[in-house]
Design a protein around this motif. Structure first.
Motif, PDB file in Angstrom:
ATOM      1  N   ALA A 180       0.833  -1.204   0.000  1.00  0.00           N
ATOM      2  CA  ALA A 180       0.000   0.000   0.000  1.00  0.00           C
ATOM      3  C   ALA A 180       0.865   1.251   0.000  1.00  0.00           C
ATOM      4  N   TYR A 181       1.951   1.236   0.769  1.00  0.00           N
ATOM      5  CA  TYR A 181       2.860   2.392   0.802  1.00  0.00           C
ATOM      6  C   TYR A 181       3.464   2.615  -0.582  1.00  0.00           C
ATOM      7  N   VAL A 182       3.910   1.545  -1.248  1.00  0.00           N
ATOM      8  CA  VAL A 182       4.545   1.666  -2.566  1.00  0.00           C
ATOM      9  C   VAL A 182       3.553   2.210  -3.590  1.00  0.00           C
ATOM     10  N   ARG A 183       2.302   1.743  -3.532  1.00  0.00           N
ATOM     11  CA  ARG A 183       1.291   2.266  -4.460  1.00  0.00           C
ATOM     12  C   ARG A 183       1.052   3.757  -4.215  1.00  0.00           C
ATOM     13  N   ARG A 184       1.084   4.161  -2.971  1.00  0.00           N
ATOM     14  CA  ARG A 184       0.764   5.541  -2.615  1.00  0.00           C
ATOM     15  C   ARG A 184       1.949   6.492  -2.819  1.00  0.00           C
ATOM     16  N   GLU A 185       3.142   6.059  -2.407  1.00  0.00           N
ATOM     17  CA  GLU A 185       4.301   6.947  -2.389  1.00  0.00           C
ATOM     18  C   GLU A 185       5.334   6.627  -3.469  1.00  0.00           C
ATOM     19  N   GLY A 186       5.205   5.459  -4.110  1.00  0.00           N
ATOM     20  CA  GLY A 186       6.200   5.051  -5.087  1.00  0.00           C
ATOM     21  C   GLY A 186       7.358   4.324  -4.418  1.00  0.00           C
ATOM     22  N   SER A 187       8.188   3.674  -5.213  1.00  0.00           N
ATOM     23  CA  SER A 187       9.332   2.921  -4.703  1.00  0.00           C
ATOM     24  C   SER A 187      10.618   3.651  -5.065  1.00  0.00           C
ATOM     25  N   PRO A 188      11.402   4.090  -4.100  1.00  0.00           N
ATOM     26  CA  PRO A 188      12.640   4.815  -4.415  1.00  0.00           C
ATOM     27  C   PRO A 188      13.641   3.905  -5.128  1.00  0.00           C
ATOM     28  N   ARG A 189      14.340   4.470  -6.098  1.00  0.00           N
ATOM     29  CA  ARG A 189      15.336   3.707  -6.857  1.00  0.00           C
ATOM     30  C   ARG A 189      16.752   3.944  -6.361  1.00  0.00           C
ATOM     31  N   THR A 190      16.975   5.079  -5.700  1.00  0.00           N
ATOM     32  CA  THR A 190      18.293   5.438  -5.183  1.00  0.00           C
ATOM     33  C   THR A 190      18.129   6.024  -3.785  1.00  0.00           C
TER      34      THR A 190
ATOM     35  N   GLN B 128      15.432   9.992   0.099  1.00  0.00           N
ATOM     36  CA  GLN B 128      15.436  11.196   0.939  1.00  0.00           C
ATOM     37  C   GLN B 128      14.556  12.309   0.374  1.00  0.00           C
ATOM     38  N   ASP B 129      13.880  12.025  -0.733  1.00  0.00           N
ATOM     39  CA  ASP B 129      13.032  13.038  -1.366  1.00  0.00           C
ATOM     40  C   ASP B 129      11.559  12.695  -1.152  1.00  0.00           C
ATOM     41  N   GLY B 130      11.075  12.958   0.059  1.00  0.00           N
ATOM     42  CA  GLY B 130       9.653  12.827   0.329  1.00  0.00           C
ATOM     43  C   GLY B 130       9.204  11.527   0.980  1.00  0.00           C
TER      44      GLY B 130
ATOM     45  N   PRO C 200      18.875   5.506  12.775  1.00  0.00           N
ATOM     46  CA  PRO C 200      18.739   5.779  11.345  1.00  0.00           C
ATOM     47  C   PRO C 200      18.616   4.478  10.552  1.00  0.00           C
ATOM     48  N   LEU C 201      18.189   4.576   9.314  1.00  0.00           N
ATOM     49  CA  LEU C 201      18.264   3.455   8.394  1.00  0.00           C
ATOM     50  C   LEU C 201      19.720   3.316   7.928  1.00  0.00           C
ATOM     51  N   ASP C 202      20.163   2.080   7.759  1.00  0.00           N
ATOM     52  CA  ASP C 202      21.545   1.815   7.356  1.00  0.00           C
ATOM     53  C   ASP C 202      21.566   1.151   5.988  1.00  0.00           C
ATOM     54  N   PHE C 203      22.543   1.538   5.172  1.00  0.00           N
ATOM     55  CA  PHE C 203      22.700   0.953   3.839  1.00  0.00           C
ATOM     56  C   PHE C 203      24.184   0.734   3.555  1.00  0.00           C
ATOM     57  N   MET C 204      24.489  -0.303   2.782  1.00  0.00           N
ATOM     58  CA  MET C 204      25.852  -0.557   2.345  1.00  0.00           C
ATOM     59  C   MET C 204      26.003  -0.065   0.910  1.00  0.00           C
ATOM     60  N   VAL C 205      26.858   0.914   0.733  1.00  0.00           N
ATOM     61  CA  VAL C 205      27.113   1.494  -0.584  1.00  0.00           C
ATOM     62  C   VAL C 205      28.601   1.286  -0.900  1.00  0.00           C
ATOM     63  N   LYS C 206      28.876   0.396  -1.881  1.00  0.00           N
ATOM     64  CA  LYS C 206      30.266   0.074  -2.244  1.00  0.00           C
ATOM     65  C   LYS C 206      31.093  -0.285  -1.016  1.00  0.00           C
ATOM     66  N   ARG C 207      30.529  -1.174  -0.204  1.00  0.00           N
ATOM     67  CA  ARG C 207      31.169  -1.717   1.003  1.00  0.00           C
ATOM     68  C   ARG C 207      31.351  -0.697   2.121  1.00  0.00           C
ATOM     69  N   LYS C 208      30.744   0.451   1.984  1.00  0.00           N
ATOM     70  CA  LYS C 208      30.797   1.442   3.046  1.00  0.00           C
ATOM     71  C   LYS C 208      29.399   1.652   3.606  1.00  0.00           C
ATOM     72  N   ARG C 209      29.335   1.828   4.909  1.00  0.00           N
ATOM     73  CA  ARG C 209      28.048   1.996   5.590  1.00  0.00           C
ATOM     74  C   ARG C 209      27.587   3.447   5.477  1.00  0.00           C
ATOM     75  N   ARG C 210      26.328   3.621   5.127  1.00  0.00           N
ATOM     76  CA  ARG C 210      25.763   4.958   5.041  1.00  0.00           C
ATOM     77  C   ARG C 210      24.458   5.012   5.816  1.00  0.00           C
ATOM     78  N   GLU C 211      24.329   6.028   6.656  1.00  0.00           N
ATOM     79  CA  GLU C 211      23.130   6.210   7.465  1.00  0.00           C
ATOM     80  C   GLU C 211      22.212   7.241   6.814  1.00  0.00           C
ATOM     81  N   VAL C 212      20.924   6.952   6.850  1.00  0.00           N
ATOM     82  CA  VAL C 212      19.918   7.862   6.310  1.00  0.00           C
ATOM     83  C   VAL C 212      18.851   8.092   7.382  1.00  0.00           C
ATOM     84  N   VAL C 213      18.624   9.334   7.717  1.00  0.00           N
ATOM     85  CA  VAL C 213      17.588   9.692   8.691  1.00  0.00           C
ATOM     86  C   VAL C 213      16.374  10.210   7.925  1.00  0.00           C
ATOM     87  N   LEU C 214      15.241   9.559   8.106  1.00  0.00           N
ATOM     88  CA  LEU C 214      13.999   9.974   7.464  1.00  0.00           C
ATOM     89  C   LEU C 214      13.001  10.448   8.516  1.00  0.00           C
ATOM     90  N   PRO C 215      12.126  11.369   8.152  1.00  0.00           N
ATOM     91  CA  PRO C 215      11.047  11.722   9.077  1.00  0.00           C
ATOM     92  C   PRO C 215      10.116  10.532   9.256  1.00  0.00           C
TER      93      PRO C 215
END
Length: 299
Positions: free
Chosen positions: A170-180, A185-187, A203-218
């Motif tokens: 339901a969230y994906v239908r309503r808000e779309g699925s982020p590709r990057t 971080q855009d909405g 925060p949410l954590d992601f592995m980008v090219k073997r490096k950890r990246r944190e993303v804080v979302l509302p």
């Protein structure tokens, strides 16, 4: 009560913080416990424990005596273990604490085989994700997921859990699925997870090219319980991250959709923890070995 038994009793009172809890743990009458500690203090000519209405605490002499007791009792247990016949079946009760879903899916269904092999061991199983004080609560070992603070406990890694980032259909239908991550971080917004120990949102954590990246979302909702976290995600309240096994049913049914699979969250370590202050009894050693074996088949 001989001196070694009195030392064991004193150590359990300190570890559990209660005369009553120690009496129950050792299956002794409360009067016997009180009399034994009084005799111990008279023999040592010092006060070892301070009694309050809520808790028993050690005096300075009591803390020093406790440390001596722990070392001496560990040496005695080690000597007895060394001379114990190897064909004697481990026996006795273990108190353990396990993550609820792991216990339900993997560990409890495997217990009949464990009891068939070790029929004289009894298990007292708690399920939860809170930080357990093994010594104070009389727990023999815990299984925990994620990075752990320095606790002075012995840790044995049993594997790692793959994680996944998901949102409800339901969230994906309503808000779309982020590709990057930039799209993310855009909405978009998250179901925020608050640590039960620090009470801070993670925060949410992601592995980008073997490096950890944190993303804080509302987020519109913040939770600190695993079941509530999953329920909020399935209700379409935001994006969340789980060990893949926790989201597997929702993904298979289509209720959940995986997002950003090219930048997955880092894997989580799974560790069994037990006290470093005592000689490991045979019943605990065989249980930990069994636990490692069961988890190795699943992870």
């Amino acid at each position: 009560m001989d001196r070694l038994d009195a030392m064991r009793l004193f150590a359990r009172i300190v570890e559990l913080g209660s005369f009553t809890a120690a009496a129950d743990d050792l299956n002794l009458p409360r009067a016997t416990v009180t009399h034994a500690i009084k005799g111990l203090e008279e023999r040592l000519r010092t006060q070892l424990l301070q009694r309050t209405t809520r808790r028993v605490r050690t005096t300075r002499d009591g803390e020093a005596y406790y440390n001596h007791c722990v070392r001496l009792l560990a040496d005695v247990d080690a000597v007895e273990t060394d001379f114990r016949e190897t064909n004697v079946q481990p026996r006795g009760r273990l108190r353990i604490d396990l993550p609820a879903q792991m216990a339900k899916l993997w560990l409890i269904p495997s217990l009949p085989a464990f009891f068939a092999r070790y029929p004289q061991i009894e298990l007292d199983i708690g399920t939860g994700d809170r930080l357990v004080d093994l010594l104070r609560e009389g727990v023999d070992c815990v299984l925990r997921v994620g990075q752990l603070p320095d606790s002075g406990l012995v840790g044995r890694r049993v594997g790692t859990l793959e994680q996944v980032t998901v949102a409800s259909a339901a969230y994906v239908r309503r808000e779309g699925s982020p590709r990057t991550l930039a799209d993310l971080q855009d909405g978009h917004y998250a179901v925020n997870w608050a640590s039960p120990t620090t009470h801070r949102s993670e925060p949410l954590d992601f592995m980008v090219k073997r490096k950890r990246r944190e993303v804080v979302l509302p987020g519109r909702v913040t939770v600190s319980g695993v079941e509530a976290y999953l329920s909020c995600c399935e209700a379409g309240l935001g994006i969340a991250q789980f060990p893949r096994y926790r989201a597997a049913e929702g993904l298979a049914s289509g209720r959940l959709k995986e997002i950003l699979p090219e930048t997955p969250p880092p894997s989580l370590p799974v560790t069994v923890l037990y006290s470093a202050h005592r000689q490991m009894p045979a019943r605990l050693r065989v249980f930990v070995d069994w636990l490692v074996g069961v988890m190795a088949k699943q992870l």
